[in-house]
Write an enzyme that holds these catalytic residues in place. Sequence first.
Site, PDB file in Angstrom:
ATOM      1  N   ASP A   1       7.097  76.468  27.474  1.00 31.07           N
ATOM      2  CA  ASP A   1       5.819  77.105  27.832  1.00 31.07           C
ATOM      3  C   ASP A   1       5.160  77.747  26.612  1.00 31.07           C
ATOM      4  OD1 ASP A   1       3.793  77.837  29.514  1.00 31.07           O
ATOM      5  OD2 ASP A   1       4.837  79.559  30.379  1.00 31.07           O
ATOM      6  N   GLY A   8      -0.595  76.208  25.153  1.00 31.87           N
ATOM      7  CA  GLY A   8      -2.011  76.574  25.168  1.00 31.87           C
ATOM      8  C   GLY A   8      -2.264  77.832  24.351  1.00 31.87           C
ATOM      9  N   ARG A   9      -1.404  78.826  24.537  1.00 35.67           N
ATOM     10  CA  ARG A   9      -1.583  80.095  23.794  1.00 35.67           C
ATOM     11  C   ARG A   9      -1.355  79.898  22.303  1.00 35.67           C
ATOM     12  NH1 ARG A   9       2.246  83.231  27.712  1.00 35.67           N
ATOM     13  NH2 ARG A   9       2.423  81.105  28.527  1.00 35.67           N
ATOM     14  N   ASN A  36       0.972  71.466  37.935  1.00 30.23           N
ATOM     15  CA  ASN A  36       0.129  71.287  36.742  1.00 30.23           C
ATOM     16  C   ASN A  36      -1.066  70.353  36.978  1.00 30.23           C
ATOM     17  OD1 ASN A  36       2.911  71.577  34.408  1.00 30.23           O
ATOM     18  ND2 ASN A  36       1.369  73.114  34.924  1.00 30.23           N
ATOM     19  N   ARG A  56      13.360  79.965  28.568  1.00 35.25           N
ATOM     20  CA  ARG A  56      11.915  79.891  28.803  1.00 35.25           C
ATOM     21  C   ARG A  56      11.207  80.516  27.615  1.00 35.25           C
ATOM     22  NH1 ARG A  56       8.025  80.039  33.999  1.00 35.25           N
ATOM     23  NH2 ARG A  56       6.142  79.618  32.847  1.00 35.25           N
TER      24      ARG A  56
HETATM   25  C1  IPE Z   1       5.757  75.650  33.693  1.00 30.64           C
HETATM   26  O1  IPE Z   1       4.769  76.201  32.900  1.00 30.64           O
HETATM   27  C2  IPE Z   1       5.635  74.150  33.696  1.00 30.64           C
HETATM   28  C3  IPE Z   1       5.953  73.485  32.442  1.00 30.64           C
HETATM   29  C4  IPE Z   1       6.376  74.049  31.362  1.00 30.64           C
HETATM   30  C5  IPE Z   1       5.786  72.063  32.449  1.00 30.64           C
HETATM   31  P1  IPE Z   1       3.386  76.684  33.528  1.00 30.64           P
HETATM   32  O2  IPE Z   1       2.567  77.181  32.405  1.00 30.64           O
HETATM   33  O3  IPE Z   1       2.789  75.607  34.355  1.00 30.64           O
HETATM   34  O4  IPE Z   1       3.834  77.853  34.487  1.00 30.64           O
HETATM   35  P2  IPE Z   1       3.041  79.096  35.050  1.00 30.64           P
HETATM   36  O5  IPE Z   1       1.756  78.573  35.621  1.00 30.64           O
HETATM   37  O6  IPE Z   1       2.808  80.027  33.911  1.00 30.64           O
HETATM   38  O7  IPE Z   1       3.941  79.700  36.062  1.00 30.64           O
HETATM   39  C1  IPE Z   2       3.395  74.365  28.654  1.00 36.05           C
HETATM   40  O1  IPE Z   2       2.411  75.031  27.942  1.00 36.05           O
HETATM   41  C2  IPE Z   2       3.113  72.886  28.788  1.00 36.05           C
HETATM   42  C3  IPE Z   2       2.747  72.450  30.132  1.00 36.05           C
HETATM   43  C4  IPE Z   2       2.728  73.185  31.194  1.00 36.05           C
HETATM   44  C5  IPE Z   2       2.393  71.048  30.277  1.00 36.05           C
HETATM   45  P1  IPE Z   2       1.131  75.589  28.661  1.00 36.05           P
HETATM   46  O2  IPE Z   2       0.073  74.541  28.652  1.00 36.05           O
HETATM   47  O3  IPE Z   2       1.450  76.121  30.001  1.00 36.05           O
HETATM   48  O4  IPE Z   2       0.701  76.753  27.692  1.00 36.05           O
HETATM   49  P2  IPE Z   2       0.172  78.199  28.104  1.00 36.05           P
HETATM   50  O5  IPE Z   2       1.144  78.779  29.069  1.00 36.05           O
HETATM   51  O6  IPE Z   2      -1.177  77.979  28.732  1.00 36.05           O
HETATM   52  O7  IPE Z   2       0.095  78.946  26.831  1.00 36.05           O
HETATM   53 MG    MG Z   3       2.057  77.909  30.665  1.00 31.32          MG
END
Ligand code: IPE
Ligand code: IPE
Ligand code: MG
Length: 268
Positions: free
Chosen positions: A36, A39-40, A84, A204
């Site tokens: 996880d 994006g950040r 997702n 995590r």
């Molecule tokens: C969990 O991350 C799913 C994956 C890493 C693929 P998310 O970013 O989707 O989870 P939440 O929304 O923060 O709980």
């Molecule tokens: C995890 O990173 C990858 C997937 C869920 C596919 P995120 O995309 O959830 O990144 P954040 O949590 O927005 O930073």
């Molecule tokens: Mg995430």
Amino acid sequence: MTKSSSITPQEKRLTFSFPKELDPLRIPEHIAVIMDGNGRWAKAKGLPRAMGHTAGVDALKTTLKLCSNWGVGALTVYAFSTENWSRPGEEVGFLMTLFKRVLKRELESLKLQKVRISFLGDLEKLSSELQDLILEATTLTAKNTGINFNVCTNYGGRRELVKAAQRLALRSVNGEIDPALIDENVFAAELSTANEVDPDLLIRTSGERRISNFLLWQLAYSEIYITETLWPDFDENALIKALLDYQSRCRRFGGLKHVSKDKRNLEI
Ligand code: IPE
Ligand code: IPE
Ligand code: MG
């Protein structure tokens, strides 16, 4: 006596070189990762979120290689959850294209590393092109003897449990199984992780303190390690920190003493 050319698992492990901080006797058999923070990571650098996902692939390659080098039996990663799909279409589309691109590009290297790749989740909802690539990768690596690499794609723990319950209900209705005989082992055998031991360690990244519908059944007694590190920054040092933390844990499984589920035959 002629010496066999194939090396035993014992001999193989002797060839692993571990970072000196780690106890080779307490390397988890199975590591699960919620990757996880992509994006950040991108946002902090003023980049589009997609770049975070691309960078995340490199962190995954590093983690897989290290786990494989250090004798971890299975690595199970959360790549795309059943939830997702609720992200903007553009991001979902980018991720699906990325999965295809990476799978095509890395297949040879996975074969060379003797990785056995599997995909867990509802794969029917993926494009037929991606499903074909998945089938090719799983078939071509099925007989490999190295690490089991499970990529959870369109995976949801609740969906997995419901599907298992449905299959067992159907078998009961068809008279193939006595409902009274459905125990934890029978149930676990219906899950996509039927061939794996439960994860010893769940990592995590990005500091979130939740499971987000990952491996709900399998994580019952996993040690949970949460790091603020964002997934694209997760490197060898970050993995060593996670393993050191794991190695310091007292795993009691409801009892009073530490019970080791780690590899005991790893004599160095
Ligand atoms: C969990 O991350 C799913 C994956 C890493 C693929 P998310 O970013 O989707 O989870 P939440 O929304 O923060 O709980
Ligand atoms: C995890 O990173 C990858 C997937 C869920 C596919 P995120 O995309 O959830 O990144 P954040 O949590 O927005 O930073
Ligand atoms: Mg995430």
